[in-house]
Scaffold this motif. Structure first.
Motif, PDB file in Angstrom:
ATOM      1  N   HIS A 188      44.978  35.763  44.151  1.00  0.00           N
ATOM      2  CA  HIS A 188      44.545  35.755  42.757  1.00  0.00           C
ATOM      3  C   HIS A 188      43.246  35.012  42.510  1.00  0.00           C
ATOM      4  N   PHE A 189      42.830  34.203  43.462  1.00  0.00           N
ATOM      5  CA  PHE A 189      41.611  33.404  43.304  1.00  0.00           C
ATOM      6  C   PHE A 189      40.383  34.084  43.894  1.00  0.00           C
ATOM      7  N   CYS A 190      40.560  35.194  44.592  1.00  0.00           N
ATOM      8  CA  CYS A 190      39.504  35.711  45.464  1.00  0.00           C
ATOM      9  C   CYS A 190      38.737  36.880  44.860  1.00  0.00           C
ATOM     10  N   ALA A 191      37.426  36.718  44.786  1.00  0.00           N
ATOM     11  CA  ALA A 191      36.561  37.767  44.238  1.00  0.00           C
ATOM     12  C   ALA A 191      36.396  38.942  45.189  1.00  0.00           C
ATOM     13  N   GLN A 192      36.810  38.786  46.463  1.00  0.00           N
ATOM     14  CA  GLN A 192      36.633  39.858  47.435  1.00  0.00           C
ATOM     15  C   GLN A 192      37.804  40.832  47.480  1.00  0.00           C
ATOM     16  N   SER A 193      38.843  40.567  46.701  1.00  0.00           N
ATOM     17  CA  SER A 193      39.997  41.455  46.683  1.00  0.00           C
ATOM     18  C   SER A 193      39.646  42.787  46.028  1.00  0.00           C
ATOM     19  N   ALA A 194      40.086  43.874  46.648  1.00  0.00           N
ATOM     20  CA  ALA A 194      39.873  45.211  46.077  1.00  0.00           C
ATOM     21  C   ALA A 194      40.719  45.442  44.827  1.00  0.00           C
ATOM     22  N   HIS A 195      41.634  44.534  44.536  1.00  0.00           N
ATOM     23  CA  HIS A 195      42.499  44.673  43.367  1.00  0.00           C
ATOM     24  C   HIS A 195      41.795  44.298  42.068  1.00  0.00           C
TER      25      HIS A 195
END
Length: 307
Positions: free
Chosen positions: A53-60
């Motif tokens: 939930h903290f990560c800007a690199q997630s495709a979500h």
């Protein structure tokens, strides 16, 4: 044999000033005036399948994080040389994704060998959830330390990520250790967890025998589920750093992403309360202070420790 942690309840009852005093005394007694600098490169960015939930690199999530495949060897070699020039003793290759793609492994091994031969800096890797065979190959190529954060406590982890488990992270740490690699593992403060969660993570790190602990402080990035989380009070951050030093007296405790914005004018207080290392040269998708400023800061802290 694992060292028994101190009485956590007794430590929690201490006033902040006393807690920091004991943490600094422990740091100097167990680790002297050592202050370590490390650096990373975002070697493959974006389109990650995981929903941290903290990560800007997630495709979500819809964010402005860059997206690119594994960088070429020349770019990574240049970054390793720059890290060494800036005073970093370790250089870590970081890739987005649940784990390193099978097609990327041979290239990554070639890159590691090239860094070892052409630069000579200590090489770390942070390539997600891997098995023992892959980790053995990384060690043989020249990796000495594997980085794999727990991120938060076992209890709070399902609130942070649902696409893999806390147990998956523990399994990767154990596989890396079985492959003969040292392990760097820590997490992020300010995800909405309680102090009890932060202490639970510290005890998990003790159980895993971790001797290098990166501490990140949440940068609430736009587009992620953590974007609206209010910042932790500075006193709470300093308390937790001091508690980590007392619970993990032999470990390098490294401040990484978020230290500049979260601690601001109180950054030096973290190093007078137990921390003794920093990541320099920026983070995965965020810029940090200049390496020159960080080197000067580290020298000033060493001088204060020596008085």
């Amino acid at each position: 044999m694992l060292r028994q942690p101190p009485d956590i309840t007794e430590l929690q009852a201490m006033p902040l000033a006393e807690l920091m005093r004991q943490a600094l005394a422990t740091k100097l007694a167990r680790r002297g005036t050592s202050f370590s600098l490390c650096s990373i490169i975002n070697a493959k960015s974006g389109k990650c399948s995981e929903d941290c939930h903290f990560c800007a690199q997630s495709a979500h999530y819809r964010t402005e994080a860059p997206v690119y495949p594994l960088l070429d060897t020349a770019q990574i070699i240049a970054a390793a040389r720059e890290a060494q020039k800036n005073g970093a003793s370790r250089f870590s290759l970081v890739t987005s994704g649940r784990g390193l793609a099978e097609a990327d492994l041979p290239r990554m091994l070639d890159i590691i060998r090239a860094i070892r031969e052409e630069v000579g800096i200590n090489i770390c890797a942070s390539l997600g959830i891997l098995g023992k065979d892959e980790l053995l190959a990384l060690k043989e190529a020249g990796v000495s330390r594997y980085h794999h954060n727990l991120e938060t406590s076992r209890e709070f982890f399902p609130q942070v990520c649902t696409t893999h488990s806390f147990a998956d992270r523990i399994a990767t740490i154990k596989a890396a250790q079985e492959a003969g690699l040292s392990v760097c593992s820590g997490g992020i403060f300010g995800l909405g967890e309680s102090e009890t969660d932060r202490l639970s993570m510290a005890l998990s790190l003790v159980e895993c025998g971790i001797d290098s602990v990166p501490i990140n402080i949440l940068i609430p990035l736009p587009g992620t589920p953590c974007a609206g989380i209010p910042p932790l009070p500075i006193a709470e951050i300093l308390r937790t750093i001091a508690l980590y030093r007392l619970i993990l007296p032999q470990a390098a405790i490294r401040l990484a992403a978020g230290r500049e914005s979260a601690l601001a004018d109180f950054l030096s207080s973290a190093f007078m309360g137990g921390a003794d290392g920093m990541m320099i040269g920026g983070y995965l998708t965020q810029r940090g202070r200049s390496p020159r400023a960080d080197r000067h800061f580290a020298e000033e802290i060493r001088q204060l420790w020596s008085i």
